[in-house]
Design an enzyme around this catalytic site. Structure first.
Site, PDB file in Angstrom:
ATOM      1  N   ASP A 186      44.231  38.776  48.196  1.00 14.54           N
ATOM      2  CA  ASP A 186      44.255  39.933  47.306  1.00 14.54           C
ATOM      3  C   ASP A 186      43.391  41.083  47.803  1.00 14.54           C
ATOM      4  O   ASP A 186      42.393  40.878  48.493  1.00 14.54           O
ATOM      5  CB  ASP A 186      43.727  39.554  45.916  1.00 14.54           C
ATOM      6  CG  ASP A 186      44.717  38.776  45.103  1.00 14.54           C
ATOM      7  OD1 ASP A 186      45.918  38.826  45.402  1.00 14.54           O
ATOM      8  OD2 ASP A 186      44.281  38.116  44.144  1.00 14.54           O
ATOM      9  N   LYS A 187      43.752  42.262  47.372  1.00 17.05           N
ATOM     10  CA  LYS A 187      42.957  43.461  47.663  1.00 17.05           C
ATOM     11  C   LYS A 187      41.490  43.244  47.301  1.00 17.05           C
ATOM     12  O   LYS A 187      40.588  43.551  48.091  1.00 17.05           O
ATOM     13  CB  LYS A 187      43.514  44.648  46.874  1.00 17.05           C
ATOM     14  CG  LYS A 187      42.651  45.900  46.935  1.00 17.05           C
ATOM     15  CD  LYS A 187      43.179  46.976  46.011  1.00 17.05           C
ATOM     16  CE  LYS A 187      42.246  48.181  45.993  1.00 17.05           C
ATOM     17  NZ  LYS A 187      42.706  49.216  45.037  1.00 17.05           N
TER      18      LYS A 187
END
Length: 345
Positions: free
Chosen positions: A157-158
């Protein structure tokens, strides 16, 4: 056999090509055609685009497809996925620094900072890890079906920090992809979660799939007839009264797997806004405690998740490779604050 699916804790598949909305109709809403209703609520979306989306069953009401003449009713749950126009998959090289942990002629291991998107997608066409890779390395291989994502065999994930392995050659990509396909990659994450799990060590074996209300969210389907098989092994490393530090080992790599699984068992990740962890879920009602938690949220304005270690067999030399990373500063600082809180209160 093809291994053309990039696995990762934030596996996005084709959802990056859609713009998503979830709307609950007001209890006092009068009957009105759904296309007119949505035009008033979705800025810059034409009526024809909405009608096309309805025809293609990208608009669901109470989880069911509807027709353009459907009239919304009070408390209807509407989910909309509007296709974005195709983008040029050519990746633009950008001079972005990389934290390289290991490199040889075939593979690269990087320690990704929280906040960096792994590959270009809707709303994030630049500033990604892939843009940086394109600048620093020439002609990275791309798996079939994953245009615009050179070198990637998995992703995170970011707002998750930690380790990623990148393939620099076609042979390395094939070898690494097979290991992900066979679930033989060793991946361990550290997470700070709300509460204290009842079991010190356990396995969560529950299917995961897209939420029908908001397809950006992953939810658990314990009956097992919907979603995809997902297995997370967790162990509690440290209990801190209202939160716990846990270690998670992934056996599969589904979208938001750890975040969704921990929410399912009642222990969302600390400050995970998507899964309810950005609320005070455990603890006292005292103003001082509330201020303490909110200060922790400010220090780490993301979900408390870090890809701590990564193990795999080198796709060329067949040597066993293992890498560990330190917790980033924001995670460490919040953990220390909880340790002091428990010690002195």
């Amino acid at each position: 056999m093809k291994f053309n699916e990039i696995e990762g804790e934030d596996e996005q598949e084709q959802e990056d090509l859609f713009e998503h909305y979830a709307i609950t109709v007001d209890a006092k809403q009068s009957l009105v055609r759904i296309d007119k209703y949505l035009m008033d609520r979705l800025p810059n979306v034409s009526r024809s685009k909405l009608q096309d989306a309805i025809k293609s069953e990208y608009v669901l009401v109470n989880k069911q497809p509807i027709k353009s003449n459907y009239k919304v009713r009070p408390l209807d749950e509407i989910s909309i996925s509007l296709p974005e126009p195709p983008r040029d998959t050519e990746v633009k090289p950008e001079n972005i620094a990389l934290n390289i942990v290991y490199e040889d002629e075939h593979v690269l291991v990087v320690n990704k900072e929280a906040g960096m998107v792994v590959h270009p997608a809707y709303n994030n066409w630049s500033g990604t890890l892939v843009n940086a890779l394109a600048y620093h390395f020439q002609q990275l291989p791309t798996m079939e079906g994953n245009d615009g994502r050179p070198g990637l065999v998995h992703r995170i994930d970011k707002d998750t920090s930690g380790l990623l392995v990148i393939a620099k050659t076609e042979k390395a990509m094939s070898g690494l992809a097979k290991q992900f396909f066979d679930h033989s990659i060793d991946r361990v994450y550290y997470a700070l979660v709300w509460g204290e799990p009842a079991e010190q060590k356990a396995t969560i074996d529950v299917n995961l799939g897209r939420s029908p209300k908001d397809r950006r969210v992953t939810m658990a389907f314990p009956e097992g007839d919907i979603g995809r098989h997902a297995i997370t092994h967790y162990e509690v490393l440290q209990t801190l009264r209202y939160v716990s530090l846990i270690q998670c080992k992934l056996e599969t790599g589904r979208t938001h797997q750890i975040r969704a699984h921990m929410r399912y068992i009642g222990h969302p990740l600390f400050n995970d806004a998507t899964y309810g962890g950005n609320q005070i879920l455990k603890g006292t009602k005292f103003t001082k405690y509330k201020a303490f938690v909110e200060n922790c949220f400010k220090i780490m304005p993301r979900q408390a998740l870090h890809a701590k270690s990564l193990g795999f067999v080198h796709p060329i030399s067949q040597e066993k490779m293992y890498f560990e990373s330190e917790l980033p500063q924001d995670f460490t600082e919040v953990l220390q604050k909880w340790e002091r809180y428990v010690q002195y209160t």
